[in-house]
Design an enzyme around this catalytic site. Structure first.
Site, PDB file in Angstrom:
ATOM      1  N   GLY A   1      34.196  44.055  33.849  1.00 14.74           N
ATOM      2  CA  GLY A   1      35.217  43.890  32.823  1.00 14.74           C
ATOM      3  C   GLY A   1      36.346  42.984  33.270  1.00 14.74           C
ATOM      4  CG  ASP A   2      38.949  44.090  36.333  1.00 13.30           C
ATOM      5  OD1 ASP A   2      39.477  44.414  35.256  1.00 13.30           O
ATOM      6  OD2 ASP A   2      38.941  44.827  37.339  1.00 13.30           O
TER       7      ASP A   2
ATOM      8  CG  ASN B   1      39.548  43.392  40.625  1.00 15.08           C
ATOM      9  OD1 ASN B   1      39.676  43.162  41.820  1.00 15.08           O
ATOM     10  ND2 ASN B   1      39.193  44.576  40.160  1.00 15.08           N
TER      11      ASN B   1
ATOM     12  N   GLY C   1      41.851  46.286  42.228  1.00 16.57           N
ATOM     13  CA  GLY C   1      42.997  46.355  41.324  1.00 16.57           C
ATOM     14  C   GLY C   1      42.749  45.420  40.163  1.00 16.57           C
ATOM     15  CE  LYS C   2      40.698  48.688  34.762  1.00 15.40           C
ATOM     16  NZ  LYS C   2      39.385  48.015  34.772  1.00 15.40           N
TER      17      LYS C   2
ATOM     18  N   GLY D   1      26.613  43.087  24.932  1.00 20.62           N
ATOM     19  CA  GLY D   1      27.402  41.938  24.535  1.00 20.62           C
ATOM     20  C   GLY D   1      28.819  42.284  24.122  1.00 20.62           C
TER      21      GLY D   1
END
Length: 277
Positions: free
Chosen positions: A234-235, A44, A40-41, A209
């Site tokens: 990403g999280d 996380n 779960g974003k 980057g």
């Protein structure tokens, strides 16, 4: 004195299998193994922010099931304040079905469950924030709740970080309040198509980057044979970024910390370190 990070967002039980390659439409492939991981974003990012040394509170909803109870205990054990985590009766905790291919790429289907039930009770937690604190949000929970929380946090002088994942259109004033909006390339294109005008935009380019308002920074290099799973990169990036901003770090320092956290995340399986739930 460092500020607090309040993460308002989703908590999921991730059911993960590995596949040689992702299926084409209409095709069936065989998976190897099935793991039950914390995801779960929102959660996380909360775990990543806590790992980066921030004082973190998690605000969201879980179901009255074993997954929800396990997740609450897990966050507490990692030093995350769960007083704003509500248990919803007769509702399952959110789940995500994840297939990870041999090249480390993933495909994800999210079943929201309790994540769809955030309401004014969760927004009220934002009233504890003030100048120096950071509100970090994503879009796996109802957008009306996210928008209200962003407006209220900004009105109290807190810094707001909006991660536009999974992408959904937001009102212009909400986009404008974020410092920064964090988006990947696809989300950036969707923002542009919608005519959104962030006052601060941080775009992530994976192995290439990131760029913050046009100023680029290279990624931390990770050898191809070290990439195990890109699920939580990403999280991890967003959580470490929020932690750095709450410490008062300048942009360059905060972005470097976020890029390092993202690179570290792809070297392990699951969206969180020690992810078994």
């Amino acid at each position: 004195m460092a500020g607090r990070v309040l993460v308002l967002g989703s908590l999921n039980v991730d059911l993960v299998t590995r596949v040689e390659r992702h299926p084409r439409p209409g095709e069936t492939v065989l998976g190897e193994g099935l793991r039950r991981l914390a995801g779960g974003k929102g959660a996380n990012q909360a775990v990543a922010a806590a790992a980066a040394g921030a004082d973190v509170a998690m605000v969201g909803c879980v179901g009255d099931d074993a997954g929800g109870a396990a997740y609450r205990a897990r966050l507490e054990a990692r030093g995350v304040d769960v007083s704003g985590l509500r248990t919803v009766e007769d509702t399952p905790t959110g789940h995500a079905l994840i297939a990870v291919s041999d090249d480390g790429e993933n495909s994800i289907v999210v079943v929201p469950g309790a994540n769809d039930l955030l309401d004014e009770r969760e927004v009220a937690a934002v009233d504890t924030l003030g100048p120096g604190d950071v509100l970090l949000v994503q879009l796996e929970v109802p957008r009306t709740v996210v928008c209200t929380a962003v407006r209220r946090a900004a009105g109290r002088g807190a810094r707001v970080v909006v991660n536009t994942a999974p992408y959904a259109a937001l009102p212009p004033d909400v986009v404008a309040l974020a410092d920064p909006v964090v988006a990947n390339e696809l989300e950036m294109a969707a923002l542009a198509e919608a005519g959104a005008e962030p006052r601060s935009l941080l775009v992530t380019f994976g192995a290439n980057g990131a760029a913050w308002d046009g100023a680029t920074s290279p990624a931390v290099e990770v050898a191809a044979d070290e990439v195990l799973d890109t699920t939580g990169a990403g999280d991890a990036f967003c959580g470490a970024l929020a932690a750095a901003l709450a410490r008062g770090d300048e942009r360059d320092t905060a972005l470097a910390a976020a890029l390092a956290a993202g690179a570290d995340a792809v070297r392990r399986e699951g969206a969180q370190a020690d992810p078994e739930l």
